[in-house]
Write a protein that holds these residues in place. Structure first.
Motif, PDB file in Angstrom:
ATOM      1  N   GLY A  61       0.768  -1.237   0.000  1.00 39.80           N
ATOM      2  CA  GLY A  61       0.000   0.000   0.000  1.00 39.80           C
ATOM      3  C   GLY A  61       0.793   1.278   0.000  1.00 39.80           C
ATOM      4  O   GLY A  61       0.215   2.373   0.100  1.00 39.80           O
ATOM      5  N   ASN A  62       2.112   1.204  -0.132  1.00 35.26           N
ATOM      6  CA  ASN A  62       2.923   2.418  -0.197  1.00 35.26           C
ATOM      7  C   ASN A  62       2.745   3.115  -1.535  1.00 35.26           C
ATOM      8  O   ASN A  62       2.291   2.514  -2.521  1.00 35.26           O
ATOM      9  CB  ASN A  62       4.403   2.076   0.018  1.00 35.26           C
ATOM     10  N   ASP A  63       3.130   4.370  -1.585  1.00 33.68           N
ATOM     11  CA  ASP A  63       2.985   5.160  -2.802  1.00 33.68           C
ATOM     12  C   ASP A  63       3.801   4.549  -3.934  1.00 33.68           C
ATOM     13  O   ASP A  63       4.926   4.068  -3.737  1.00 33.68           O
ATOM     14  CB  ASP A  63       3.439   6.604  -2.569  1.00 33.68           C
ATOM     15  N   VAL A  64       3.217   4.595  -5.129  1.00 36.89           N
ATOM     16  CA  VAL A  64       3.905   4.113  -6.325  1.00 36.89           C
ATOM     17  C   VAL A  64       4.405   5.327  -7.093  1.00 36.89           C
ATOM     18  O   VAL A  64       3.636   6.246  -7.381  1.00 36.89           O
ATOM     19  CB  VAL A  64       2.956   3.290  -7.224  1.00 36.89           C
ATOM     20  N   THR A  65       5.693   5.347  -7.431  1.00 36.86           N
ATOM     21  CA  THR A  65       6.274   6.507  -8.093  1.00 36.86           C
ATOM     22  C   THR A  65       6.879   6.129  -9.438  1.00 36.86           C
ATOM     23  O   THR A  65       7.046   4.946  -9.758  1.00 36.86           O
ATOM     24  CB  THR A  65       7.375   7.125  -7.216  1.00 36.86           C
ATOM     25  N   GLN A  66       7.236   7.161 -10.193  1.00 35.75           N
ATOM     26  CA  GLN A  66       7.898   6.929 -11.472  1.00 35.75           C
ATOM     27  C   GLN A  66       9.272   6.286 -11.260  1.00 35.75           C
ATOM     28  O   GLN A  66       9.752   5.514 -12.097  1.00 35.75           O
ATOM     29  CB  GLN A  66       8.048   8.244 -12.228  1.00 35.75           C
ATOM     30  N   LYS A  67       9.885   6.580 -10.103  1.00 36.72           N
ATOM     31  CA  LYS A  67      11.173   5.960  -9.792  1.00 36.72           C
ATOM     32  C   LYS A  67      11.008   4.453  -9.604  1.00 36.72           C
ATOM     33  O   LYS A  67      11.837   3.661 -10.068  1.00 36.72           O
ATOM     34  CB  LYS A  67      11.757   6.590  -8.524  1.00 36.72           C
ATOM     35  N   GLN A  69       8.774   2.616 -11.052  1.00 38.81           N
ATOM     36  CA  GLN A  69       8.578   2.099 -12.406  1.00 38.81           C
ATOM     37  C   GLN A  69       9.898   1.995 -13.154  1.00 38.81           C
ATOM     38  O   GLN A  69      10.160   1.006 -13.859  1.00 38.81           O
ATOM     39  CB  GLN A  69       7.615   3.009 -13.166  1.00 38.81           C
ATOM     40  N   GLN A  70      10.749   2.997 -12.989  1.00 35.14           N
ATOM     41  CA  GLN A  70      12.034   3.003 -13.686  1.00 35.14           C
ATOM     42  C   GLN A  70      12.912   1.825 -13.275  1.00 35.14           C
ATOM     43  O   GLN A  70      13.516   1.152 -14.121  1.00 35.14           O
ATOM     44  CB  GLN A  70      12.773   4.317 -13.405  1.00 35.14           C
ATOM     45  N   HIS A  71      12.971   1.552 -11.975  1.00 35.88           N
ATOM     46  CA  HIS A  71      13.803   0.441 -11.513  1.00 35.88           C
ATOM     47  C   HIS A  71      13.254  -0.905 -11.999  1.00 35.88           C
ATOM     48  O   HIS A  71      14.030  -1.811 -12.326  1.00 35.88           O
ATOM     49  CB  HIS A  71      13.898   0.453  -9.985  1.00 35.88           C
ATOM     50  N   VAL A 101       0.774  -3.792 -11.564  1.00 36.24           N
ATOM     51  CA  VAL A 101       0.231  -2.865 -10.568  1.00 36.24           C
ATOM     52  C   VAL A 101       0.844  -1.475 -10.743  1.00 36.24           C
ATOM     53  O   VAL A 101       0.140  -0.461 -10.732  1.00 36.24           O
ATOM     54  CB  VAL A 101       0.499  -3.386  -9.140  1.00 36.24           C
ATOM     55  N   VAL A 102       2.145  -1.427 -10.925  1.00 30.80           N
ATOM     56  CA  VAL A 102       2.834  -0.138 -11.073  1.00 30.80           C
ATOM     57  C   VAL A 102       2.411   0.564 -12.359  1.00 30.80           C
ATOM     58  O   VAL A 102       2.133   1.775 -12.365  1.00 30.80           O
ATOM     59  CB  VAL A 102       4.364  -0.347 -11.043  1.00 30.80           C
ATOM     60  N   ASP A 103       2.335  -0.173 -13.462  1.00 30.63           N
ATOM     61  CA  ASP A 103       1.971   0.445 -14.739  1.00 30.63           C
ATOM     62  C   ASP A 103       0.540   0.964 -14.733  1.00 30.63           C
ATOM     63  O   ASP A 103       0.219   1.935 -15.423  1.00 30.63           O
ATOM     64  CB  ASP A 103       2.165  -0.555 -15.891  1.00 30.63           C
ATOM     65  N   VAL A 106       0.996   4.403 -12.574  1.00 32.12           N
ATOM     66  CA  VAL A 106       1.903   5.477 -12.999  1.00 32.12           C
ATOM     67  C   VAL A 106       1.832   5.648 -14.519  1.00 32.12           C
ATOM     68  O   VAL A 106       2.324   4.791 -15.257  1.00 32.12           O
ATOM     69  CB  VAL A 106       3.354   5.160 -12.586  1.00 32.12           C
ATOM     70  N   PRO A 107       1.216   6.715 -15.000  1.00 34.54           N
ATOM     71  CA  PRO A 107       1.166   6.954 -16.448  1.00 34.54           C
ATOM     72  C   PRO A 107       2.581   7.208 -16.992  1.00 34.54           C
ATOM     73  O   PRO A 107       3.366   7.936 -16.382  1.00 34.54           O
ATOM     74  CB  PRO A 107       0.298   8.215 -16.578  1.00 34.54           C
ATOM     75  N   ARG A 108       2.875   6.632 -18.110  1.00 28.32           N
ATOM     76  CA  ARG A 108       4.186   6.833 -18.719  1.00 28.32           C
ATOM     77  C   ARG A 108       4.194   8.139 -19.522  1.00 28.32           C
ATOM     78  O   ARG A 108       3.158   8.571 -20.035  1.00 28.32           O
ATOM     79  CB  ARG A 108       4.532   5.670 -19.649  1.00 28.32           C
ATOM     80  N   PRO A 109       5.379   8.751 -19.701  1.00 26.91           N
ATOM     81  CA  PRO A 109       5.492   9.913 -20.582  1.00 26.91           C
ATOM     82  C   PRO A 109       5.040   9.561 -21.997  1.00 26.91           C
ATOM     83  O   PRO A 109       5.111   8.399 -22.417  1.00 26.91           O
ATOM     84  CB  PRO A 109       6.987  10.242 -20.550  1.00 26.91           C
ATOM     85  N   LEU A 110       4.592  10.555 -22.736  1.00 24.68           N
ATOM     86  CA  LEU A 110       4.033  10.329 -24.074  1.00 24.68           C
ATOM     87  C   LEU A 110       5.000   9.577 -24.982  1.00 24.68           C
ATOM     88  O   LEU A 110       4.602   8.645 -25.696  1.00 24.68           O
ATOM     89  CB  LEU A 110       3.653  11.668 -24.708  1.00 24.68           C
ATOM     90  N   GLY A 111       6.272   9.947 -24.953  1.00 26.40           N
ATOM     91  CA  GLY A 111       7.250   9.284 -25.826  1.00 26.40           C
ATOM     92  C   GLY A 111       7.344   7.801 -25.557  1.00 26.40           C
ATOM     93  O   GLY A 111       7.400   6.986 -26.490  1.00 26.40           O
ATOM     94  N   GLN A 112       7.355   7.430 -24.282  1.00 24.23           N
ATOM     95  CA  GLN A 112       7.418   6.009 -23.931  1.00 24.23           C
ATOM     96  C   GLN A 112       6.150   5.277 -24.351  1.00 24.23           C
ATOM     97  O   GLN A 112       6.209   4.144 -24.842  1.00 24.23           O
ATOM     98  CB  GLN A 112       7.623   5.853 -22.423  1.00 24.23           C
TER      99      GLN A 112
END
Length: 405
Positions: A61-67, A69-71, A101-103, A106-112
């Motif tokens: 239940g912890n916050d999901v961040t772009q970081k 997702q990156q790892h 779950v992460v995807d 966390v919305p990905r940047p448009l390019g990705q």
């Protein structure tokens, strides 16, 4: 590892599986010693132990961040850690659960997003992909360097397939990118198997194995492809086919997982299990046959790159090397042969910098014994390594077929 799933995570379709895998991990860190990305980056969160902890946090239940997702994105899914792990942690399935779950969060940047959707709309479609490859060859000189490196340096046309109908028969997955990048691979496999009294039945209705979609934020679409393949193969299975053969180890590893991934689908669970039981990498079929019937006495100097999906995913490390040695090929030693080449499906496009570093390290190891040719068992590895423009890279079955008297 003590784990308490959040209320939300506990309702996920694979919640019990995720919790069981997390509890298997004892956090020893042996996995980091053989993780390619940890070796390159030296960051705990870019190794299996750190990624497991990130997934644990997300499911608790912890916050999901772009970081986060990156790892997870940086993981090659090479499964080297599974080979190393003394506790038998089923890492790749936990990673698939965590990534989904992460995807979703966390919305990905448009390019990705555009890159991933573009890959999904082209790579799994063999006719379209082959047309793009052929067009790229015509206009090769006009393309930027990174795109040129994705095109094969040499395309070996497919030799005619045998027209004989043997009593023993196997089905074969034709694949999605292999017909465009290495069209002779499956033809060579069919010709060698025919010499051993086995006919290959190509099932055109069976397309991409589903791994591309599944690993690009579209797990449901990947499983739909799996169901279509099962439907395409089922008539042949009912007629008693011996095996479903793959010449691309990446496809083989995913098909062998159909039974697990579709276990909760009442309409396909039993069929998926049967398909996974029948799935065989080409080397699994050939190693049980009387190879002396081929009449091969080869002496070519080769280096074999064992794909991660073959040695870690399918636990067939050493199988191709033993077969090639039995046929007389001279195999050169390859230091750190357990490490990934950086291809990893579409990883070379989604993580190009890391992928290039891993490729160059792998080529240095493969070329250290001065081979005439590098051979491998997966089209992704073959294309990625050959794209460096160094020692030629081909599928091992093509050299076996070329040595037939």
């Amino acid at each position: 590892m003590q784990t308490t799933l959040s209320e939300r995570a506990s309702h996920l379709p694979r919640a019990a599986e995720a919790e069981s895998i997390l509890r298997t991990c004892v956090h020893c860190g042996f996995c980091n010693a053989t993780c390619p990305t940890y070796q390159l980056l030296g960051d705990e969160l870019d190794g299996p132990r750190g990624r497991i902890y990130l997934i644990k946090q997300v499911l608790e239940g912890n916050d999901v961040t772009q970081k986060t997702q990156q790892h997870l994105d940086r993981c090659l899914s090479c499964r080297n850690c599974e080979t190393t792990c003394p506790s038998g942690v089923d890492y790749h399935n936990l990673l698939d659960i965590g990534r989904a779950v992460v995807d979703a969060a966390v919305p990905r940047p448009l390019g990705q997003r555009l890159l991933r959707e573009g890959l999904r709309q082209t790579v799994p479609h063999p006719d379209l992909f082959k047309s793009l490859v052929n067009g790229g060859q015509v206009f090769r000189a006009l393309l930027p360097g990174p795109l040129q490196s994705k095109l094969p340096r040499s395309v070996y046309p497919a030799k005619p397939r045998p027209m004989t109908h043997r009593e023993r028969q196997v089905l074969m997955l034709e694949g999605c990118v292999q017909p465009g990048l290495s069209p002779n691979t499956n033809a060579a496999a069919a010709r060698v198997l025919d010499r051993l009294g086995i006919s290959v039945i190509a099932t055109r209705e069976a397309g991409c194995c589903g791994a591309v979609d599944y690993h690009l934020d579209a797990q449901a679409a990947g499983l739909d492809r799996a169901r279509r393949n099962i439907d395409a193969w089922w008539p042949g299975i009912e007629k008693g086919t011996e095996a479903i053969v793959q010449t691309a180890s990446g496809c083989g590893a995913f098909i062998k997982d159909y039974g697990h991934l579709l276990a909760s689908d009442p309409a396909y669970a039993d069929k998926a299990k049967k398909v996974s039981e029948l799935a065989r990498d080409l080397v699994e079929v050939l190693r049980d046959e009387p190879l002396e019937k081929l009449g091969i006495h080869a002496s070519q100097r080769l280096a074999f790159h064992c794909p991660c999906t073959l040695q870690h995913g399918q636990k067939l490390g050493g199988a191709v090397e033993a077969l090639l040695s039995e046929l007389g090929f001279n195999l050169t030693p390859v230091p750190d042969g357990h490490l990934c080449c950086g291809s990893a499906g579409t990883y070379s496009l989604t993580q190009p910098e890391l992928s290039r570093q891993l490729r160059d390290n792998k080529l240095n190891a493969l070329e250290s014994g001065h081979p005439e040719v590098i051979v491998t068992a997966n089209i992704g590895c073959q294309s990625h390594l050959d794209g460096a423009g160094r020692t030629p890279v081909r599928h091992w079955i093509e050299l076996v077929e070329a040595a037939l008297p």
